[in-house]
Motif scaffolding. Structure first.
Motif, mmCIF file in Angstrom:
data_model
loop_
_atom_site.group_PDB
_atom_site.id
_atom_site.type_symbol
_atom_site.label_atom_id
_atom_site.label_comp_id
_atom_site.label_asym_id
_atom_site.label_seq_id
_atom_site.Cartn_x
_atom_site.Cartn_y
_atom_site.Cartn_z
ATOM 1 N N GLU A 169 0.831 -1.202 0.000
ATOM 2 C CA GLU A 169 0.000 0.000 0.000
ATOM 3 C C GLU A 169 0.869 1.257 0.000
ATOM 4 N N LYS A 170 1.980 1.198 0.725
ATOM 5 C CA LYS A 170 2.921 2.317 0.739
ATOM 6 C C LYS A 170 3.479 2.568 -0.662
ATOM 7 N N PHE A 171 3.793 1.506 -1.359
ATOM 8 C CA PHE A 171 4.313 1.621 -2.725
ATOM 9 C C PHE A 171 3.253 2.198 -3.657
ATOM 10 N N VAL A 172 2.006 1.748 -3.498
ATOM 11 C CA VAL A 172 0.903 2.272 -4.325
ATOM 12 C C VAL A 172 0.739 3.768 -4.112
ATOM 13 N N LEU A 173 0.762 4.214 -2.859
ATOM 14 C CA LEU A 173 0.644 5.641 -2.574
ATOM 15 C C LEU A 173 1.814 6.417 -3.171
ATOM 16 N N SER A 174 3.005 5.849 -3.088
ATOM 17 C CA SER A 174 4.186 6.544 -3.605
ATOM 18 C C SER A 174 4.102 6.762 -5.123
ATOM 19 N N LYS A 175 3.413 5.870 -5.833
ATOM 20 C CA LYS A 175 3.282 6.012 -7.283
ATOM 21 C C LYS A 175 2.552 7.306 -7.636
ATOM 22 N N LEU A 176 1.484 7.625 -6.911
ATOM 23 C CA LEU A 176 0.749 8.861 -7.157
ATOM 24 C C LEU A 176 1.574 10.079 -6.763
ATOM 25 N N LEU A 177 2.188 10.023 -5.598
ATOM 26 C CA LEU A 177 2.945 11.175 -5.108
ATOM 27 C C LEU A 177 4.151 11.452 -6.008
ATOM 28 N N HIS A 178 4.847 10.411 -6.426
ATOM 29 C CA HIS A 178 5.985 10.594 -7.330
ATOM 30 C C HIS A 178 5.539 11.181 -8.664
ATOM 31 N N TYR A 179 4.403 10.703 -9.159
ATOM 32 C CA TYR A 179 3.912 11.210 -10.447
ATOM 33 C C TYR A 179 3.658 12.717 -10.353
ATOM 34 N N LEU A 180 2.980 13.138 -9.302
ATOM 35 C CA LEU A 180 2.656 14.555 -9.139
ATOM 36 C C LEU A 180 3.893 15.393 -8.827
ATOM 37 N N PHE A 181 4.817 14.831 -8.071
ATOM 38 C CA PHE A 181 5.976 15.581 -7.594
ATOM 39 C C PHE A 181 7.131 15.607 -8.590
ATOM 40 N N ASP A 182 7.360 14.477 -9.260
ATOM 41 C CA ASP A 182 8.575 14.331 -10.075
ATOM 42 C C ASP A 182 8.353 14.350 -11.585
ATOM 43 N N TYR A 183 7.183 13.881 -12.038
ATOM 44 C CA TYR A 183 7.021 13.653 -13.472
ATOM 45 C C TYR A 183 5.978 14.528 -14.154
ATOM 46 N N LEU A 184 5.139 15.176 -13.362
ATOM 47 C CA LEU A 184 3.953 15.799 -13.944
ATOM 48 C C LEU A 184 4.262 16.849 -14.991
ATOM 49 N N ASP A 185 5.229 17.720 -14.726
ATOM 50 C CA ASP A 185 5.522 18.795 -15.678
ATOM 51 C C ASP A 185 5.868 18.246 -17.059
ATOM 52 N N THR A 186 6.713 17.226 -17.086
ATOM 53 C CA THR A 186 7.115 16.638 -18.366
ATOM 54 C C THR A 186 5.952 15.948 -19.043
ATOM 55 N N ASP A 187 5.209 15.141 -18.315
ATOM 56 C CA ASP A 187 4.094 14.403 -18.901
ATOM 57 C C ASP A 187 2.949 15.325 -19.301
#
Length: 403
Positions: free
Chosen positions: A102-120
């Motif tokens: 569950e921790k890993f699942v939550l991290s997927k959303l947070l990483h997407y918003l924090f690290d990848y969103l601008d590029t995507d």
């Protein structure tokens, strides 16, 4: 709680501005009075279909499924109480699940918003420029795949070579390149066999399968044909077809749901999703093949609604995508009161319901039925009185004295 890896930094460094944006986005999934738009789920009843035709099984492209909506609506979050609770706990107290998965699942959303969103977000800002083949590859590569626990996905191999970057740009030893305009962007998935079903019932290829668990479907578009007025095939599709109560996507959802229930009988619930996408919107269908419940979401714009805090991609679409591609961990299944609103698929497909329950498969599903010589052997039954008449008729014809 201690954080013992670099991946955990996102739980500490995740900015307050994104927490606020998530808080606003969740309102759309929970509160029907939300001023920005309410994402609901509506049960559907099937009035008529060709799901169990006595002569043949139909490919998804020819699936017929007439439906009507029940008068009751539910919030989208009503079937994702686990996922919503996890997000709220993090936003309120920065609480991170103790369970590693569950921790890993939550991290997927947070990483997407924090690290990848601008590029995507930059890549996906002009989704309508893509053909359907390119669209499914881009959105799988830059949204669904990155939010899933596994970035692997399979694109219908029949689409290979039809879009930019999907032909000869990748070698046999390397993954093909994404058709987006970013240089050297590699697909985290590949092309393969996405056929599901059985030739006796609904069957065919879906556009994309994410992590072998979520189907991305849409109506077939003949991309090789010229479109009127010089418009792209996707633009024509958006005007002539609707994702709402779409028979092809509904058929894909029902077949995949039965297939997943047969493959994973140990699942906590059997509400399985199917996502329909265009260049502007997405929609989510859910079918529970145990309780015969079919749900349809409202249309969810890919852009707008909450664009300012997190670029131009609609944050609600991101959260919905995260919940859906990780339904295995975040979905609670149908609510008790939903179970009374039957889709009536069981009665619609009664003649071939056993095929849906036990004989569906994934891969190598043909579009034509095998030849069965026994079908051509017709048993003729003759009434004794007619047999006597035929004998008398022959006597009349053959009597030489009457010639």
């Amino acid at each position: 709680m201690s954080y013992d890896s670099d991946d955990d930094r996102v739980f500490v460094e995740f900015p307050k501005s994104l927490v606020n944006a998530l808080n606003i986005g969740l309102d759309s999934l929970m509160d029907e009075t939300n001023w920005m738009g309410y994402i609901s789920l509506t049960p559907l009843k099937i009035l008529n279909s060709n799901a169990a035709d006595c002569h043949e099984g139909f490919p998804f492209s020819k699936a017929y499924c007439c439906t009507e909506k029940y008068s009751t609506q539910y919030s989208f979050g009503s079937v994702f109480r686990k996922g919503i609770s996890m997000l709220i706990e993090f936003m309120l107290h920065r609480t991170v699940p103790d369970n590693k998965q569950e921790k890993f699942v939550l991290s997927k959303l947070l990483h997407y918003l924090f690290d990848y969103l601008d590029t995507d977000a930059e890549i996906m800002k002009n989704m309508e420029m893509y053909t359907e083949t390119e669209l499914t590859a881009v959105i799988a590569n830059h949204l669904f795949g990155k939010l899933s626990t596994s970035s692997c996905f399979t694109i219908d191999k029949q689409c290979k070579g039809k879009g930019r970057g999907q032909g000869g740009r990748g070698s046999k030893k390397t993954s093909p390149l994404c058709p987006c305009e970013k240089n050297d962007c590699v697909l985290s998935g590949d092309f393969g066999d996405t056929s599901i079903g059985n030739w006796m019932v609904w069957h065919g290829n879906v556009n994309v399968i994410i992590n072998n668990e979520v189907v991305i479907g849409s109506q077939d578009v003949e991309e090789k044909d010229c479109s009127p007025g010089g418009k792209s095939p996707v633009e024509v599709k958006l005007k002539s077809n609707s994702l709402s109560r779409n028979p092809q996507v509904i058929a894909q959802n029902i077949v995949f749901s039965f297939l997943q229930k047969h493959r994973h009988p140990e699942s906590e619930n059997f509400l399985f999703p199917c996502i329909g996408v265009t260049g502007k919107d997405m929609i989510v269908y859910f079918y529970d093949s145990m309780h015969d419940v079919l749900l349809e979401s409202t249309l969810i714009p890919l852009h707008g609604m909450i664009p300012s805090a997190v670029s131009n991609i609609n944050l609600v679409a991101i959260v919905v995508s995260w919940l859906v591609v990780n339904y295995k961990y975040l979905c609670d299944g149908v609510m008790e009161e939903m179970k009374t609103m039957k889709a009536e698929f069981f009665s619609q497909a009664e003649a071939k319901l056993a095929v849906y329950k036990f004989d569906l498969k994934a891969g190598e599903v043909g579009n034509s039925c095998p030849v069965d010589d026994s079908q051509d052997k017709v048993k003729n039954v003759h009434h004794p009185f007619l047999m006597d008449l035929k004998k008398r008729k022959r006597m009349v014809v053959l009597d030489p004295s009457e010639r």
